[in-house]
Design a protein around this motif. Structure first.
Motif, PDB file in Angstrom:
ATOM      1  N   CYS A  87       0.870  -1.182   0.000  1.00 61.23           N
ATOM      2  CA  CYS A  87       0.000   0.000   0.000  1.00 61.23           C
ATOM      3  C   CYS A  87       0.905   1.230   0.000  1.00 61.23           C
ATOM      4  CB  CYS A  87      -0.929  -0.004   1.210  1.00 61.23           C
ATOM      5  SG  CYS A  87      -1.978   1.461   1.352  1.00 61.23           S
ATOM      6  N   VAL A  88       1.432   1.572  -1.161  1.00 63.99           N
ATOM      7  CA  VAL A  88       2.316   2.734  -1.280  1.00 63.99           C
ATOM      8  C   VAL A  88       1.545   3.997  -0.921  1.00 63.99           C
ATOM      9  CG1 VAL A  88       3.670   4.124  -2.877  1.00 63.99           C
ATOM     10  CG2 VAL A  88       3.769   1.625  -3.011  1.00 63.99           C
ATOM     11  N   ALA A  89       2.124   4.830  -0.062  1.00 63.94           N
ATOM     12  CA  ALA A  89       1.444   6.036   0.409  1.00 63.94           C
ATOM     13  C   ALA A  89       1.153   6.995  -0.741  1.00 63.94           C
ATOM     14  CB  ALA A  89       2.281   6.729   1.466  1.00 63.94           C
ATOM     15  N   VAL A 119      -3.102   4.198  -6.388  1.00 62.05           N
ATOM     16  CA  VAL A 119      -3.688   3.228  -7.309  1.00 62.05           C
ATOM     17  C   VAL A 119      -2.543   2.456  -7.959  1.00 62.05           C
ATOM     18  CG1 VAL A 119      -5.755   4.597  -7.733  1.00 62.05           C
ATOM     19  CG2 VAL A 119      -3.754   4.937  -9.169  1.00 62.05           C
ATOM     20  N   PRO A 120      -2.712   1.165  -8.186  1.00 62.37           N
ATOM     21  CA  PRO A 120      -1.607   0.336  -8.700  1.00 62.37           C
ATOM     22  C   PRO A 120      -0.958   0.887  -9.966  1.00 62.37           C
ATOM     23  CG  PRO A 120      -3.432  -1.047  -8.013  1.00 62.37           C
ATOM     24  CD  PRO A 120      -3.916   0.368  -7.926  1.00 62.37           C
ATOM     25  N   GLU A 121      -1.744   1.532 -10.831  1.00 58.25           N
ATOM     26  CA  GLU A 121      -1.201   2.032 -12.087  1.00 58.25           C
ATOM     27  C   GLU A 121      -0.194   3.164 -11.878  1.00 58.25           C
ATOM     28  OE1 GLU A 121      -4.881  -0.100 -12.588  1.00 58.25           O
ATOM     29  OE2 GLU A 121      -4.399   1.694 -11.406  1.00 58.25           O
ATOM     30  N   GLU A 122      -0.229   3.819 -10.714  1.00 58.09           N
ATOM     31  CA  GLU A 122       0.673   4.938 -10.446  1.00 58.09           C
ATOM     32  C   GLU A 122       1.894   4.538  -9.634  1.00 58.09           C
ATOM     33  OE1 GLU A 122      -1.484   8.111  -8.648  1.00 58.09           O
ATOM     34  OE2 GLU A 122      -2.818   8.409 -10.361  1.00 58.09           O
ATOM     35  N   VAL A 123       1.962   3.286  -9.180  1.00 60.08           N
ATOM     36  CA  VAL A 123       3.102   2.820  -8.395  1.00 60.08           C
ATOM     37  C   VAL A 123       4.301   2.584  -9.301  1.00 60.08           C
ATOM     38  CG1 VAL A 123       3.976   0.960  -6.929  1.00 60.08           C
ATOM     39  CG2 VAL A 123       1.631   1.773  -6.640  1.00 60.08           C
TER      40      VAL A 123
END
Length: 227
Positions: free
Chosen positions: A42-44, A59-63
């Motif tokens: 869960c990246v901040a 959101v996963p697409e921005e990680v």
């Protein structure tokens, strides 16, 4: 009952272990299909609103991979003229990939005569590793028992959650220390700053610390406080 029937019955699996196996399989399925188990991290999301539970997840697409890499500890921070030391932290506020993982780090540099003053971490215990120099480190328990030790290169010491602790450079060379915490946001409260670097009225400080007026004013001036 003939012999073959007796042997067959003796090799039957009891019903209770079979039921237990079914329960374990069902439990394993529920864990593997739960949202918590499906989420690897869960990246901040620093752009989202932060609540009491901490940062929301990106959101996963921005990680991106840089969310899991932090280079801020490769140099010392800005030294304090008062303590002759610096604390450079790698908490979730600087390192988004730590969010929800329950861990973080910090770098501590102490010049000759340097000290990390009495402080506490309200949200975490700490493990300290000495990689250069020697220090005197210690903490005070809730019943006011003091635990101190001289630590040299390669030594580690643990400081229980929430207890006041300190480090003092006791050697002839600068000391370099590395701290690990079991929280992504351990918090930091320095005792001297809490008393003398804000606008807490001097009269109250005198009463709760039993210091005289001149000493409180001197310390307020030293730490930049007012009131």
């Amino acid at each position: 009952m003939d012999l073959s029937t007796s042997i067959a019955q003796s090799h039957q699996i009891p019903k209770s272990p079979v039921k237990m196996l079914h329960i374990l399989l069902l439990f394993s399925f529920l864990l593997s299909s739960s949202p918590a188990a499906a989420k690897d991290f869960c990246v901040a999301d620093f752009k989202a609103t932060q609540g009491l539970a901490g940062y929301q997840c990106k959101v996963p697409e921005e990680v991106v991979v840089d969310d899991f890499v932090y280079s801020g500890l490769n140099v010392a921070g800005n030294f304090s003229d008062i303590s002759k030391s610096t604390i450079n932290t790698s908490f979730v506020d600087q390192f988004p990939g730590l969010n929800g993982l329950g861990l973080s780090m910090a770098r501590l540099d102490l010049s000759l005569g340097g000290v990390i003053p009495m402080h506490s971490h309200p949200g975490s215990s700490e493990v300290l590793l000495v990689t250069q120099g020697s220090i005197i480190a210690g903490f005070i328990s809730s019943n006011n028992i003091v635990y101190t030790k001289t630590l040299k290169k390669g030594d580690i010491m643990v400081f229980p959650k929430g207890l006041l602790h300190f480090q003092v450079n006791s050697g002839p060379v600068p000391a370099l220390l590395w701290s690990s915490f079991n929280s992504s946001n351990p918090g930091l409260q320095v005792l001297s700053n809490a008393l003398f670097s804000n606008n807490l009225p001097s009269e109250l400080i005198e009463k709760v610390t039993f210091l005289d007026e001149l000493e409180v004013k001197r310390l307020k001036a030293l730490f930049g406080g007012s009131g």
